[in-house]
Each structure stands twice: as C-alpha cells, then as structure tokens.
Design a protein around this motif. Structure first.
Motif, PDB file in Angstrom:
ATOM      1  N   ALA A 142      -0.242  -3.991  -5.606  1.00 57.87           N
ATOM      2  CA  ALA A 142      -0.324  -2.678  -4.894  1.00 57.87           C
ATOM      3  C   ALA A 142      -1.733  -1.994  -4.841  1.00 57.87           C
ATOM      4  CB  ALA A 142       0.794  -1.883  -5.184  1.00 57.87           C
ATOM      5  N   VAL A 143      -1.802  -1.174  -3.792  1.00 58.96           N
ATOM      6  CA  VAL A 143      -2.811  -0.327  -3.675  1.00 58.96           C
ATOM      7  C   VAL A 143      -2.166   1.052  -3.468  1.00 58.96           C
ATOM      8  CG1 VAL A 143      -4.970   0.734  -2.320  1.00 58.96           C
ATOM      9  CG2 VAL A 143      -4.708  -1.906  -2.760  1.00 58.96           C
ATOM     10  N   GLN A 146      -7.529  18.607  -6.926  1.00 64.25           N
ATOM     11  CA  GLN A 146      -7.279  17.296  -8.110  1.00 64.25           C
ATOM     12  C   GLN A 146      -5.956  16.915  -7.743  1.00 64.25           C
ATOM     13  OE1 GLN A 146      -9.725  16.113 -10.026  1.00 64.25           O
ATOM     14  NE2 GLN A 146     -11.043  17.786  -8.741  1.00 64.25           N
ATOM     15  N   PRO A 147      -5.793  15.704  -8.025  1.00 62.80           N
ATOM     16  CA  PRO A 147      -4.336  14.648  -7.916  1.00 62.80           C
ATOM     17  C   PRO A 147      -3.694  15.192  -9.264  1.00 62.80           C
ATOM     18  CG  PRO A 147      -6.414  13.024  -8.396  1.00 62.80           C
ATOM     19  CD  PRO A 147      -6.958  14.356  -8.093  1.00 62.80           C
ATOM     20  N   GLY A 148      -4.072  15.435 -10.172  1.00 61.87           N
ATOM     21  CA  GLY A 148      -3.431  15.745 -11.373  1.00 61.87           C
ATOM     22  C   GLY A 148      -2.852  14.388 -11.978  1.00 61.87           C
ATOM     23  N   GLU A 149      -1.614  14.325 -12.260  1.00 59.65           N
ATOM     24  CA  GLU A 149      -0.956  13.128 -12.709  1.00 59.65           C
ATOM     25  C   GLU A 149      -0.446  12.377 -11.744  1.00 59.65           C
ATOM     26  OE1 GLU A 149       1.709  14.207 -16.407  1.00 59.65           O
ATOM     27  OE2 GLU A 149       1.737  16.116 -15.149  1.00 59.65           O
ATOM     28  N   ALA A 150      -0.638  12.572 -10.618  1.00 61.86           N
ATOM     29  CA  ALA A 150       0.017  11.764  -9.391  1.00 61.86           C
ATOM     30  C   ALA A 150      -0.467  10.270  -9.635  1.00 61.86           C
ATOM     31  CB  ALA A 150      -0.402  12.446  -7.970  1.00 61.86           C
ATOM     32  N   LEU A 151      -1.511   9.997  -9.721  1.00 63.92           N
ATOM     33  CA  LEU A 151      -1.717   8.580  -9.857  1.00 63.92           C
ATOM     34  C   LEU A 151      -1.222   7.989 -10.737  1.00 63.92           C
ATOM     35  CD1 LEU A 151      -5.486   8.634  -8.327  1.00 63.92           C
ATOM     36  CD2 LEU A 151      -3.405   7.685  -7.282  1.00 63.92           C
ATOM     37  N   PRO A 152      -1.445   8.429 -12.410  1.00 59.03           N
ATOM     38  CA  PRO A 152      -0.613   7.626 -13.301  1.00 59.03           C
ATOM     39  C   PRO A 152       0.694   7.530 -13.270  1.00 59.03           C
ATOM     40  CG  PRO A 152      -2.535   9.317 -14.068  1.00 59.03           C
ATOM     41  CD  PRO A 152      -2.247   9.375 -12.666  1.00 59.03           C
ATOM     42  N   LEU A 153       1.279   8.539 -12.687  1.00 61.07           N
ATOM     43  CA  LEU A 153       2.744   8.394 -12.570  1.00 61.07           C
ATOM     44  C   LEU A 153       3.258   7.255 -11.611  1.00 61.07           C
ATOM     45  CD1 LEU A 153       3.766  12.526 -12.764  1.00 61.07           C
ATOM     46  CD2 LEU A 153       4.249  10.579 -14.273  1.00 61.07           C
ATOM     47  N   LEU A 154       2.654   7.287 -10.470  1.00 61.42           N
ATOM     48  CA  LEU A 154       2.874   6.345  -9.520  1.00 61.42           C
ATOM     49  C   LEU A 154       2.832   5.090  -9.933  1.00 61.42           C
ATOM     50  CD1 LEU A 154       1.565   7.554  -5.892  1.00 61.42           C
ATOM     51  CD2 LEU A 154       3.964   6.594  -6.586  1.00 61.42           C
ATOM     52  N   ARG A 155       1.710   4.733 -10.845  1.00 64.32           N
ATOM     53  CA  ARG A 155       1.321   3.497 -11.410  1.00 64.32           C
ATOM     54  C   ARG A 155       2.644   3.218 -12.233  1.00 64.32           C
ATOM     55  NH1 ARG A 155      -2.667   4.524 -15.145  1.00 64.32           N
ATOM     56  NH2 ARG A 155      -3.871   5.132 -13.262  1.00 64.32           N
ATOM     57  N   ILE A 204       0.911  -1.130   0.015  1.00 63.76           N
ATOM     58  CA  ILE A 204      -0.028  -0.063   0.010  1.00 63.76           C
ATOM     59  C   ILE A 204       0.871   1.205   0.025  1.00 63.76           C
ATOM     60  CG2 ILE A 204      -1.843   1.165   1.242  1.00 63.76           C
ATOM     61  CD1 ILE A 204      -2.276  -1.668   2.621  1.00 63.76           C
ATOM     62  N   ILE A 205       0.752   1.968  -0.887  1.00 61.31           N
ATOM     63  CA  ILE A 205       1.747   3.208  -1.187  1.00 61.31           C
ATOM     64  C   ILE A 205       0.736   4.353  -0.960  1.00 61.31           C
ATOM     65  CG2 ILE A 205       3.305   4.272  -2.878  1.00 61.31           C
ATOM     66  CD1 ILE A 205       4.126   1.348  -2.048  1.00 61.31           C
ATOM     67  N   GLY A 206       1.299   5.155  -0.176  1.00 60.07           N
ATOM     68  CA  GLY A 206       0.827   6.649   0.030  1.00 60.07           C
ATOM     69  C   GLY A 206       1.670   7.864  -0.153  1.00 60.07           C
ATOM     70  N   THR A 207       1.177   8.837  -0.673  1.00 62.68           N
ATOM     71  CA  THR A 207       1.799  10.139  -0.856  1.00 62.68           C
ATOM     72  C   THR A 207       1.009  11.479  -0.795  1.00 62.68           C
ATOM     73  OG1 THR A 207       3.569  11.491  -2.050  1.00 62.68           O
ATOM     74  CG2 THR A 207       1.918   9.834  -3.271  1.00 62.68           C
ATOM     75  N   PRO A 208       1.459  12.600  -0.474  1.00 63.84           N
ATOM     76  CA  PRO A 208       0.634  13.761  -0.784  1.00 63.84           C
ATOM     77  C   PRO A 208       0.929  14.168  -2.169  1.00 63.84           C
ATOM     78  CG  PRO A 208       2.797  14.242   0.646  1.00 63.84           C
ATOM     79  CD  PRO A 208       2.608  12.576   0.377  1.00 63.84           C
ATOM     80  N   VAL A 209       0.088  14.873  -2.601  1.00 59.96           N
ATOM     81  CA  VAL A 209       0.504  15.507  -3.997  1.00 59.96           C
ATOM     82  C   VAL A 209       1.139  16.882  -4.023  1.00 59.96           C
ATOM     83  CG1 VAL A 209      -0.890  16.144  -6.315  1.00 59.96           C
ATOM     84  CG2 VAL A 209      -1.345  14.006  -4.847  1.00 59.96           C
ATOM     85  N   TRP A 210       2.068  16.828  -4.651  1.00 61.13           N
ATOM     86  CA  TRP A 210       2.869  18.353  -4.937  1.00 61.13           C
ATOM     87  C   TRP A 210       2.865  18.599  -6.409  1.00 61.13           C
ATOM     88  CZ3 TRP A 210       7.787  18.238  -1.208  1.00 61.13           C
ATOM     89  CH2 TRP A 210       7.461  18.108  -0.020  1.00 61.13           C
ATOM     90  N   ALA A 211       2.439  19.952  -6.702  1.00 61.08           N
ATOM     91  CA  ALA A 211       2.292  20.442  -8.157  1.00 61.08           C
ATOM     92  C   ALA A 211       1.614  19.232  -8.963  1.00 61.08           C
ATOM     93  CB  ALA A 211       3.707  20.790  -8.513  1.00 61.08           C
ATOM     94  N   TRP A 212       0.695  18.516  -8.484  1.00 61.85           N
ATOM     95  CA  TRP A 212      -0.221  17.784  -9.133  1.00 61.85           C
ATOM     96  C   TRP A 212       0.511  16.308  -9.558  1.00 61.85           C
ATOM     97  CZ3 TRP A 212      -0.428  22.826 -10.741  1.00 61.85           C
ATOM     98  CH2 TRP A 212      -1.479  23.445 -10.353  1.00 61.85           C
ATOM     99  N   LYS A 213       1.834  16.224  -8.841  1.00 67.04           N
ATOM    100  CA  LYS A 213       2.635  15.091  -9.000  1.00 67.04           C
ATOM    101  C   LYS A 213       3.130  14.103  -7.760  1.00 67.04           C
ATOM    102  CE  LYS A 213       4.390  16.335 -13.530  1.00 67.04           C
ATOM    103  NZ  LYS A 213       5.824  16.719 -14.334  1.00 67.04           N
ATOM    104  N   PRO A 214       3.518  13.282  -7.740  1.00 69.22           N
ATOM    105  CA  PRO A 214       3.844  12.702  -6.345  1.00 69.22           C
ATOM    106  C   PRO A 214       4.892  13.342  -5.509  1.00 69.22           C
ATOM    107  CG  PRO A 214       3.845  10.885  -7.890  1.00 69.22           C
ATOM    108  CD  PRO A 214       3.721  11.935  -8.831  1.00 69.22           C
ATOM    109  N   ALA A 215       4.923  13.282  -4.504  1.00 69.05           N
ATOM    110  CA  ALA A 215       6.217  14.136  -3.745  1.00 69.05           C
ATOM    111  C   ALA A 215       7.466  13.370  -3.843  1.00 69.05           C
ATOM    112  CB  ALA A 215       5.871  14.086  -2.293  1.00 69.05           C
ATOM    113  N   VAL A 239       5.756  -4.181  -9.913  1.00 69.22           N
ATOM    114  CA  VAL A 239       4.571  -4.069  -9.215  1.00 69.22           C
ATOM    115  C   VAL A 239       3.142  -3.796  -9.996  1.00 69.22           C
ATOM    116  CG1 VAL A 239       3.584  -3.033  -7.266  1.00 69.22           C
ATOM    117  CG2 VAL A 239       6.023  -3.348  -7.410  1.00 69.22           C
ATOM    118  N   GLU A 240       2.315  -4.397  -9.897  1.00 71.55           N
ATOM    119  CA  GLU A 240       0.699  -4.122 -10.345  1.00 71.55           C
ATOM    120  C   GLU A 240      -0.053  -3.315  -9.583  1.00 71.55           C
ATOM    121  OE1 GLU A 240      -3.113  -6.341 -12.125  1.00 71.55           O
ATOM    122  OE2 GLU A 240      -1.509  -7.780 -11.157  1.00 71.55           O
ATOM    123  N   VAL A 241      -0.224  -2.450  -9.870  1.00 72.55           N
ATOM    124  CA  VAL A 241      -1.312  -1.381  -9.326  1.00 72.55           C
ATOM    125  C   VAL A 241      -2.920  -1.730  -9.731  1.00 72.55           C
ATOM    126  CG1 VAL A 241      -2.204   0.946  -8.659  1.00 72.55           C
ATOM    127  CG2 VAL A 241       0.160   0.534  -9.200  1.00 72.55           C
TER     128      VAL A 241
END
Length: 303
Positions: free
Chosen positions: A227-228, A236-245, A198-209, A253-255
């Motif tokens: 992974a979750v 809005q999370p912007g590109e954060a989720l696709p970039l992490l995936r 399980i991976i968690g992060t805040p969004v900075w500038a619409w991207k992962p920190a 790792v399969e999200v």
C-alpha cells in the motif's frame, strides 16, 4: 484532419491559449519585463513615463510605446492626477493570468504524470485501487489526480450520517482522537483483485479521520498486499501516518511509502507529482514489466 486538430479534450484550456499567447509575446521583451519589475517594486505609486525612461536609460517615446503595449494586454494600467499620469500593475489582470497559468500547468502536469506511468510501467493503467475519505474535497482532488495519471479505480468512503461543519469539529475530532470508527458506506471493500492499494485521508486532530479507520477494517482480500498511504492536512500530520501504517499492518498490508500533503501542495502539484512517482515505484509489477521491455528492446524475448 480539421476535427482532430481541435482542442475538444479541454475546451476551457483552448479558450485561453490565444489570450495567453498574446501576453507571452508582450512579456518576451526584456525592456517590458524591466518596466513590470520597476512597477512591481515601486512603493510610491507615482511612476510616470519620464521616471521609467530615466531608470531604464531609454527615450520617453520608447517608454511610452512599451507602456502602450503592456496596457494593450491589460498588464499595466494608468491613472491621471492633475497634469500627471502614473502607471501601476493591473492587479485583476495579473490574478487572471495566474489562474490561466495554473490551468495550463495542471493540464501539462496531468500529461506528464500519465507519461511517467507509461514510461515506467509500460502501460497507462495500474491495477490499483484508491480507497479514500474526503470531507472538504482536498483528499478527493488528490484521489482524482491519481486516477487521471494511473487510470486506477476509486472507492470513496462516506459516512452513513454526514458530518456538519459543527459536528466535524466537535464529534469528529473527539472520535478521531480516540481512534474510533464511523459507520461507513460501503460496509465492505473487496480489494482482492488489485496489485496495489492507495489509502488517503484528511488529518483530524493529528490522527486519521474516523471514516478511514473504519475503511481499513472494512478491507477484504487485503492480506499480503502492498500500500501507498497519503494524508492531507493544514500543517503537520502528527500521528496520522504511523497510525495508518500500524492499522494496515494489522490487516496484513505492508505500507511501502507514505506522504503528507497540504492544500498548497495539492494546488501547485509539486508534492502531488511526487506522490505519483512514489506510487509508480511501489507498484509490485514494475520490475518485471521493465525487464520484459528491456528483453524485447534487446531482442532477447523468449516465447
């Protein structure tokens, strides 16, 4: 027996139970609820006993008695202007009651989340690991709620050099936009023993920190894992989720599911409970556990 009946698991919650019981008892009367509605929707600030009695279609003594009861638990307050007494909602008291309700709700939801895990996985613990970075504490709160519900391990990623308020919104944001990695502690994160990440992060500038970018690269034994992913943000999370995936996919790792949470989501627990549900659904041993339980219940279990 007496000791077992005490609420030593959550002393703070126990202290408010009797006070909330009194408020709920008072609010259990329809006429009093109507009085609260009239006071809450009044824009003049000049509702007296006679006004309330007339609008409710009851006698003034009856209205006075209901107001006295509401004032007794602090929900209504009054002020005198010359010969007239006007009644209003006690704002401070309502704020306190809201805080009490939030505490009760959070406690109940913790129990419900654990029961959801127990009912689905047939256990109170998931062999899972939450890897997260938190700057303001919001992401940390989500991670701890997951741990409370699933009894999984936590790995908090920290930067070797702390961000200040100024550098977080300057250097940190610029590095986030570039997809950079910060030097972190721990430098290596062994996840080989776990069934689910399980991976968690805040969004900075619409991207992962940047620290979580480094954490993904620091994973070891992650190939073939599921992974979750969750992110916390103001909007809005912007590109954060696709970039992490994409980053996790490059590590094998399969999200299987992902979710974006605002601070309000975390506070009211609705989306957070949705996250727990998604984690349970994503858990790779869930199906086999359910099948084993069904076989046992049907008397079909084989040695």
């Amino acid at each position: 027996m007496g000791a077992r009946n005490r609420c030593d698991a959550d002393d703070r919650l126990c202290k408010i139970v009797s006070e909330m019981a009194g408020a709920f008892k008072v609010l259990g009367d329809l006429t009093r609820l109507k009085i609260i509605y009239l006071l809450a929707t009044d824009t003049t600030g000049k509702l007296g006993v006679s006004d309330l009695a007339e609008r409710l279609g009851i006698s003034q003594p009856a209205a006075s008695q209901h107001l006295k009861t509401l004032k007794g638990v602090g929900i209504v307050e009054s002020r005198r202007e010359g010969l007239y007494v006007y009644h209003t909602i006690n704002r401070d008291r309502m704020v306190t009651l809201r805080e009490y309700l939030d505490q009760m709700y959070a406690s109940v939801m913790d129990t419900c989340d654990r029961e959801m895990v127990r009912r689905t996985i047939r256990s109170t613990a998931l062999n899972a690991c939450v890897v997260y970075y938190s700057y303001t504490g919001v992401t940390r709160n989500v991670a701890r709620q997951i741990q409370s519900a699933c009894s999984c391990d936590l790995v908090e990623v920290k930067t070797q050099k702390d961000y200040s308020t100024f550098t977080a919104y300057t250097t940190g944001v610029l590095r986030s936009r570039k997809g950079a990695c910060d030097p972190i502690v721990p430098e290596e994160i062994d996840v080989s023993p776990y069934d689910l990440l399980i991976i968690g992060t805040p969004v900075w500038a619409w991207k992962p920190a940047p620290p979580i970018n480094a954490a993904v690269k620091a994973l070891s034994g992650c190939e073939g894992k599921k992974a979750v992913v969750f992110v916390t943000c103001c909007g809005q999370p912007g590109e954060a989720l696709p970039l992490l995936r994409k980053a996790l996919a490059s590590r094998g790792v399969e999200v299987v599911t992902e979710i974006s949470l605002t601070q309000e989501d975390v506070e009211i627990r609705n989306a957070d409970t949705d996250l727990i549900g998604r984690i349970v659904e994503a858990y790779p041993l869930r199906d086999s556990s359910e099948e084993a339980q069904n076989r046992t219940e049907n008397g079909d279990e084989r040695p």
